[in-house]
Design a protein around this motif. Structure first.
Motif, PDB file in Angstrom:
ATOM      1  N   VAL A   1      35.999  43.103  30.280  1.00  0.00           N
ATOM      2  CA  VAL A   1      35.918  41.793  30.689  1.00  0.00           C
ATOM      3  C   VAL A   1      34.582  41.085  29.532  1.00  0.00           C
ATOM      4  O   VAL A   1      33.578  41.604  29.850  1.00  0.00           O
TER       5      VAL A   1
ATOM      6  N   CYS B   1      35.388  48.689  34.437  1.00  0.00           N
ATOM      7  CA  CYS B   1      35.707  48.473  33.203  1.00  0.00           C
ATOM      8  C   CYS B   1      34.290  47.888  32.377  1.00  0.00           C
ATOM      9  O   CYS B   1      33.282  47.539  33.106  1.00  0.00           O
TER      10      CYS B   1
ATOM     11  N   LEU C   1      32.526  42.426  39.217  1.00  0.00           N
ATOM     12  CA  LEU C   1      32.022  43.212  37.916  1.00  0.00           C
ATOM     13  C   LEU C   1      31.647  44.461  37.884  1.00  0.00           C
ATOM     14  O   LEU C   1      32.064  45.491  37.010  1.00  0.00           O
TER      15      LEU C   1
ATOM     16  N   VAL D   1      37.803  35.888  37.392  1.00  0.00           N
ATOM     17  CA  VAL D   1      37.376  37.320  37.445  1.00  0.00           C
ATOM     18  C   VAL D   1      38.483  38.064  38.318  1.00  0.00           C
ATOM     19  O   VAL D   1      38.752  39.312  37.904  1.00  0.00           O
TER      20      VAL D   1
ATOM     21  N   ARG E   1      43.668  45.307  35.666  1.00  0.00           N
ATOM     22  CA  ARG E   1      42.930  46.427  35.364  1.00  0.00           C
ATOM     23  C   ARG E   1      42.463  46.446  33.788  1.00  0.00           C
ATOM     24  O   ARG E   1      43.113  47.538  33.101  1.00  0.00           O
TER      25      ARG E   1
ATOM     26  N   LEU F   1      40.614  41.056  36.989  1.00  0.00           N
ATOM     27  CA  LEU F   1      40.567  42.451  37.405  1.00  0.00           C
ATOM     28  C   LEU F   1      41.826  42.999  37.985  1.00  0.00           C
ATOM     29  O   LEU F   1      42.005  44.301  38.061  1.00  0.00           O
TER      30      LEU F   1
ATOM     31  N   SER G   1      34.175  46.865  39.114  1.00  0.00           N
ATOM     32  CA  SER G   1      35.534  46.980  38.367  1.00  0.00           C
ATOM     33  C   SER G   1      35.804  48.530  37.516  1.00  0.00           C
ATOM     34  O   SER G   1      36.844  48.673  37.234  1.00  0.00           O
TER      35      SER G   1
END
Length: 331
Positions: free
Chosen positions: A125, A145, A140, A114, A121, A118, A143
């Motif tokens: 995920v 995202c 996460l 992960v 970018r 990451l 992140s």
């Protein structure tokens, strides 16, 4: 003698085409003004030089990367191949690129992967399951995202979760065995500590037995990943200790297929002497002399629907796609 290749850049293409770098960029992105003659000169230079645009750099400089990172526990299990098939078909239709990594059911490896993905970018995920290390969950959450957790809804998702309830599947399996008149029911499974979804199914199975006033007669857990060989050896070891069993629930179809092969080898009647049931309804188990009873899981659909939710910027949610128990010829 080997000769080291040199990286062809946007500058090289611009020089070869006799235009500015900004013009090459506009042509490659098909955005902005340029003549057809200019487009042809640029594309001829691109083809002749073998130039590949740096999509990552372009995305970071503009509106975001097209990459979607997908982490799966294994590539040897067709379940995850089906899942990835559903994801990639949907992503490719919208010009998104999938990149894969394999965790081997190892939370520490998942955390390291992960962190690695990451750094690129990604736009999203996607991970299998809801259980992650605290470090993974922290990264996460920070992140920025989209996070999509797959093939499990028994828990609190970080963002989007798509799949089905493993606990409910376990309970339904127990209920079907009881309805078939089985009462001396055992379990053959693989590593429940690493495979948390199998552990949830087993927990639900025990709950289903308890609801019918029964307890598990015996269990055999192999300290290794699931496989046909492990299922065959597991059932053999179980029956050596408990010859009076009338049904066995396997952690998945790989294990159930091995158990079925053991019954064929020693002349046990299925389902006369022993009922067998697995999980995932793999194609190979539908084509044994007696199709193996199992739970059909929506693997391809999970991948498709998960990708659609991300691509459509759907709000955080849990999507239950359900499952179907297939009696086959061994129940």
């Amino acid at each position: 003698m080997d000769q080291k290749t040199s990286l062809i850049t946007l500058t090289d293409v611009a020089e070869a085409a006799g235009v500015g770098e900004s013009t090459v960029s506009r042509v490659l992105r098909n955005h902005g003004s340029f003549s057809e003659k200019t487009r042809m000169r640029v594309m001829e230079a691109v083809e002749r030089l073998g130039y590949v645009p740096n999509r990552i750099a372009g995305a970071l400089a503009s509106t975001g990367t097209p990459l979607v990172a997908i982490l799966v526990p294994s590539l040897s299990n067709i379940v995850f191949a089906d899942l990835m098939s559903g994801i990639t078909r949907t992503l490719e239709a919208r010009q998104r690129q999938a990149v894969f990594a394999v965790t081997d059911y190892d939370p520490e490896k998942e955390e390291a992967l992960v962190a690695a993905v990451l750094a690129w970018r990604p736009a999203a995920v996607m991970l299998v399951g809801l259980e992650h290390s605290e470090g993974t969950r922290r990264m996460l959450r920070a992140s920025g995202c989209r996070i999509v957790e797959l093939l499990d809804i028994d828990g609190e998702p970080l963002d989007i979760a798509v799949g089905f309830s493993h606990r409910a599947a376990g309970r339904e399996t127990a209920a079907r065995l009881v309805a078939a008149g089985r009462s001396k029911i055992a379990y053959v499974g693989h590593d429940l500590e690493r495979d948390t979804r199998s552990a949830k199914r087993f927990s639900g199975f025990l709950e289903g037995l308890a609801a019918a006033g029964l307890t598990l007669a015996a269990r055999e857990i192999c300290d290794a990943p699931s496989s046909v060989g492990a299922g065959k050896a597991g059932l053999a070891a179980l029956l050596a200790r408990h010859a009076d069993l009338d049904a066995v629930y396997f952690s998945n179809d790989d294990m159930a297929l091995g158990g079925y092969f053991h019954c064929l080898a020693v002349g046990l009647s299925v389902p006369g002497d022993l009922s067998l049931i697995g999980f995932n309804a793999l194609d190979i188990c539908r084509h044994t002399p007696q199709p193996i009873a199992s739970v059909l899981t929506p693997r391809i659909e999970t991948g498709q629907r998960a990708a659609e939710l991300f691509l459509n910027d759907a709000p955080a949610q849990t999507l239950d796609l359900g499952f179907t128990l297939i009696p086959g010829g061994t129940l």
